[in-house]
Motif scaffolding. Structure first.
Motif, PDB file in Angstrom:
ATOM      1  N   ALA A 129      22.565  19.270  17.501  1.00 44.44           N
ATOM      2  CA  ALA A 129      22.375  17.856  17.822  1.00 44.44           C
ATOM      3  C   ALA A 129      21.233  17.272  16.999  1.00 44.44           C
ATOM      4  N   GLN A 130      20.134  17.990  16.890  1.00 44.16           N
ATOM      5  CA  GLN A 130      18.994  17.520  16.098  1.00 44.16           C
ATOM      6  C   GLN A 130      19.360  17.395  14.626  1.00 44.16           C
ATOM      7  N   GLU A 131      20.145  18.345  14.129  1.00 42.87           N
ATOM      8  CA  GLU A 131      20.558  18.278  12.723  1.00 42.87           C
ATOM      9  C   GLU A 131      21.494  17.097  12.469  1.00 42.87           C
ATOM     10  N   ILE A 132      22.363  16.782  13.440  1.00 42.70           N
ATOM     11  CA  ILE A 132      23.242  15.615  13.277  1.00 42.70           C
ATOM     12  C   ILE A 132      22.403  14.341  13.226  1.00 42.70           C
ATOM     13  N   LEU A 133      21.383  14.272  14.051  1.00 41.76           N
ATOM     14  CA  LEU A 133      20.481  13.109  14.006  1.00 41.76           C
ATOM     15  C   LEU A 133      19.781  13.023  12.652  1.00 41.76           C
ATOM     16  N   ASN A 134      19.361  14.154  12.117  1.00 44.52           N
ATOM     17  CA  ASN A 134      18.714  14.158  10.792  1.00 44.52           C
ATOM     18  C   ASN A 134      19.678  13.696   9.709  1.00 44.52           C
ATOM     19  N   VAL A 135      20.945  14.133   9.804  1.00 45.54           N
ATOM     20  CA  VAL A 135      21.960  13.713   8.833  1.00 45.54           C
ATOM     21  C   VAL A 135      22.177  12.210   8.934  1.00 45.54           C
ATOM     22  N   LEU A 136      22.282  11.691  10.161  1.00 45.14           N
ATOM     23  CA  LEU A 136      22.509  10.263  10.363  1.00 45.14           C
ATOM     24  C   LEU A 136      21.334   9.453   9.817  1.00 45.14           C
ATOM     25  N   GLU A 137      20.152   9.940  10.031  1.00 45.31           N
ATOM     26  CA  GLU A 137      18.953   9.232   9.576  1.00 45.31           C
ATOM     27  C   GLU A 137      18.864   9.201   8.046  1.00 45.31           C
ATOM     28  N   GLY A 138      19.256  10.278   7.389  1.00 49.98           N
ATOM     29  CA  GLY A 138      19.151  10.351   5.935  1.00 49.98           C
ATOM     30  C   GLY A 138      20.418  10.018   5.181  1.00 49.98           C
ATOM     31  N   LYS A 140      23.280   8.267   3.151  1.00 49.92           N
ATOM     32  CA  LYS A 140      23.264   7.160   2.194  1.00 49.92           C
ATOM     33  C   LYS A 140      24.628   6.507   2.027  1.00 49.92           C
ATOM     34  N   ASP A 141      25.664   7.106   2.604  1.00 46.39           N
ATOM     35  CA  ASP A 141      27.005   6.524   2.481  1.00 46.39           C
ATOM     36  C   ASP A 141      27.633   6.366   3.864  1.00 46.39           C
ATOM     37  N   ASP A 142      28.588   5.454   3.933  1.00 51.25           N
ATOM     38  CA  ASP A 142      29.210   5.119   5.221  1.00 51.25           C
ATOM     39  C   ASP A 142      30.070   6.249   5.777  1.00 51.25           C
ATOM     40  N   LYS A 143      30.711   7.005   4.926  1.00 50.78           N
ATOM     41  CA  LYS A 143      31.565   8.106   5.410  1.00 50.78           C
ATOM     42  C   LYS A 143      30.733   9.138   6.169  1.00 50.78           C
ATOM     43  N   THR A 144      29.576   9.470   5.630  1.00 51.06           N
ATOM     44  CA  THR A 144      28.713  10.452   6.286  1.00 51.06           C
ATOM     45  C   THR A 144      28.187   9.889   7.606  1.00 51.06           C
ATOM     46  N   ARG A 145      27.792   8.615   7.614  1.00 52.84           N
ATOM     47  CA  ARG A 145      27.321   7.978   8.853  1.00 52.84           C
ATOM     48  C   ARG A 145      28.418   8.005   9.920  1.00 52.84           C
ATOM     49  N   LYS A 146      29.638   7.688   9.485  1.00 50.75           N
ATOM     50  CA  LYS A 146      30.755   7.652  10.435  1.00 50.75           C
ATOM     51  C   LYS A 146      30.974   9.026  11.076  1.00 50.75           C
ATOM     52  N   GLU A 147      30.983  10.094  10.286  1.00 48.03           N
ATOM     53  CA  GLU A 147      31.205  11.439  10.840  1.00 48.03           C
ATOM     54  C   GLU A 147      30.049  11.871  11.738  1.00 48.03           C
ATOM     55  N   ALA A 148      28.821  11.537  11.353  1.00 52.03           N
ATOM     56  CA  ALA A 148      27.672  11.896  12.184  1.00 52.03           C
ATOM     57  C   ALA A 148      27.719  11.146  13.518  1.00 52.03           C
ATOM     58  N   LEU A 149      28.089   9.887  13.479  1.00 53.67           N
ATOM     59  CA  LEU A 149      28.193   9.113  14.721  1.00 53.67           C
ATOM     60  C   LEU A 149      29.320   9.640  15.614  1.00 53.67           C
ATOM     61  N   LYS A 150      30.444  10.019  15.013  1.00 54.95           N
ATOM     62  CA  LYS A 150      31.544  10.592  15.804  1.00 54.95           C
ATOM     63  C   LYS A 150      31.097  11.887  16.492  1.00 54.95           C
ATOM     64  N   ALA A 151      30.324  12.704  15.771  1.00 51.07           N
ATOM     65  CA  ALA A 151      29.819  13.946  16.369  1.00 51.07           C
ATOM     66  C   ALA A 151      28.853  13.640  17.511  1.00 51.07           C
ATOM     67  N   LEU A 152      28.013  12.640  17.338  1.00 50.36           N
ATOM     68  CA  LEU A 152      27.082  12.273  18.413  1.00 50.36           C
ATOM     69  C   LEU A 152      27.824  11.731  19.636  1.00 50.36           C
ATOM     70  N   VAL A 153      28.892  10.954  19.400  1.00 52.65           N
ATOM     71  CA  VAL A 153      29.707  10.456  20.521  1.00 52.65           C
ATOM     72  C   VAL A 153      30.333  11.628  21.279  1.00 52.65           C
ATOM     73  N   ALA A 154      30.826  12.628  20.543  1.00 48.06           N
ATOM     74  CA  ALA A 154      31.434  13.799  21.183  1.00 48.06           C
ATOM     75  C   ALA A 154      30.392  14.564  21.997  1.00 48.06           C
ATOM     76  N   LEU A 155      29.173  14.673  21.491  1.00 49.26           N
ATOM     77  CA  LEU A 155      28.123  15.395  22.217  1.00 49.26           C
ATOM     78  C   LEU A 155      27.628  14.603  23.420  1.00 49.26           C
ATOM     79  N   ALA A 156      27.583  13.281  23.309  1.00 48.26           N
ATOM     80  CA  ALA A 156      27.020  12.446  24.371  1.00 48.26           C
ATOM     81  C   ALA A 156      27.904  12.376  25.612  1.00 48.26           C
ATOM     82  N   LYS A 157      29.084  12.941  25.566  1.00 44.20           N
ATOM     83  CA  LYS A 157      29.960  12.944  26.751  1.00 44.20           C
ATOM     84  C   LYS A 157      29.434  13.860  27.845  1.00 44.20           C
ATOM     85  N   SER A 158      28.520  14.755  27.500  1.00 41.54           N
ATOM     86  CA  SER A 158      27.878  15.630  28.478  1.00 41.54           C
ATOM     87  C   SER A 158      26.544  15.007  28.872  1.00 41.54           C
TER      88      SER A 158
END
Length: 193
Positions: A129-138, A140-158
């Motif tokens: 989870a911390q690494e996904i946040l680091n990826v989202l923060e750094g 530089k492209d929308d595709k990477t942001r989209k995948e990181a956000l999707k992963a965070l949405v999947a984790l936030a269900k708990s």
């Protein structure tokens, strides 16, 4: 009644079927007619030989199939991603790579792995989870942001994983993520988070 012992050539003994058995009984297996009987009963037959070869080939083929299936199973256990902790470790390692493609792959794998609360917490415990946040923060492209956000949405269900994300400052990172005109999913993921 005993048959007289006399020397009979091999060709002649094959033509006389009836007198062979009594001669064997009289002479025993140790000599003379016993050897001829053995030769007569234990003859080489090509059909039997071919059948034996085919049977050996079948058994050897099955042994090879079992060996290859076992090897494939062992290789699959080591390298295919859907095998448990190995998937998580590889996915988290992909998040450390500088190439955005590998970061997207790692985030996507973690999102697919996080299907129930136990697995989501496992991702959090292993540092995903911390690494996904680091990826989202750094990112530089929308595709990477989209995948990181999707992963965070999947984790936030708990609830427990959402609590960890809140403590880690996920709200500030997600809200500072720019919107994309190409990907409406980014806005949808930000809203759901």
């Amino acid at each position: 009644r005993r048959w007289p012992r006399r020397h009979v050539p091999a060709e002649e003994s094959l033509s006389y079927a009836a007198p062979v058995a009594p001669r064997v009984a009289a002479g025993g297996w140790s000599g003379g007619s016993g050897t001829r009987l053995c030769r007569r009963l234990c003859t080489y037959n090509e059909r039997d030989d071919r059948a034996l070869e085919e049977e050996v080939e079948k058994k050897f083929g099955w042994i090879l199939k079992i060996f290859f299936i076992g090897t494939a199973g062992l290789v699959g256990w080591q390298f295919f991603p859907y095998m448990g902790d190995n998937l998580l470790q590889q996915s988290i390692t992909l998040l450390h790579v500088k190439d955005p493609l590998f970061k997207r792959m790692g985030a996507s794998r973690l999102a697919r792995f996080a299907v129930d609360d136990e697995r989501r917490m496992k991702v959090v415990e292993m540092g995903g989870a911390q690494e996904i946040l680091n990826v989202l923060e750094g990112a530089k492209d929308d595709k990477t942001r989209k995948e990181a956000l999707k992963a965070l949405v999947a984790l936030a269900k708990s609830d427990k994983a959402a609590g960890f994300l809140d403590k880690a400052g996920a709200y500030a990172i997600v809200s500072s993520t720019p919107n994309s005109p190409e990907y409406a999913e980014i806005e949808a993921c930000k809203t759901s988070l």
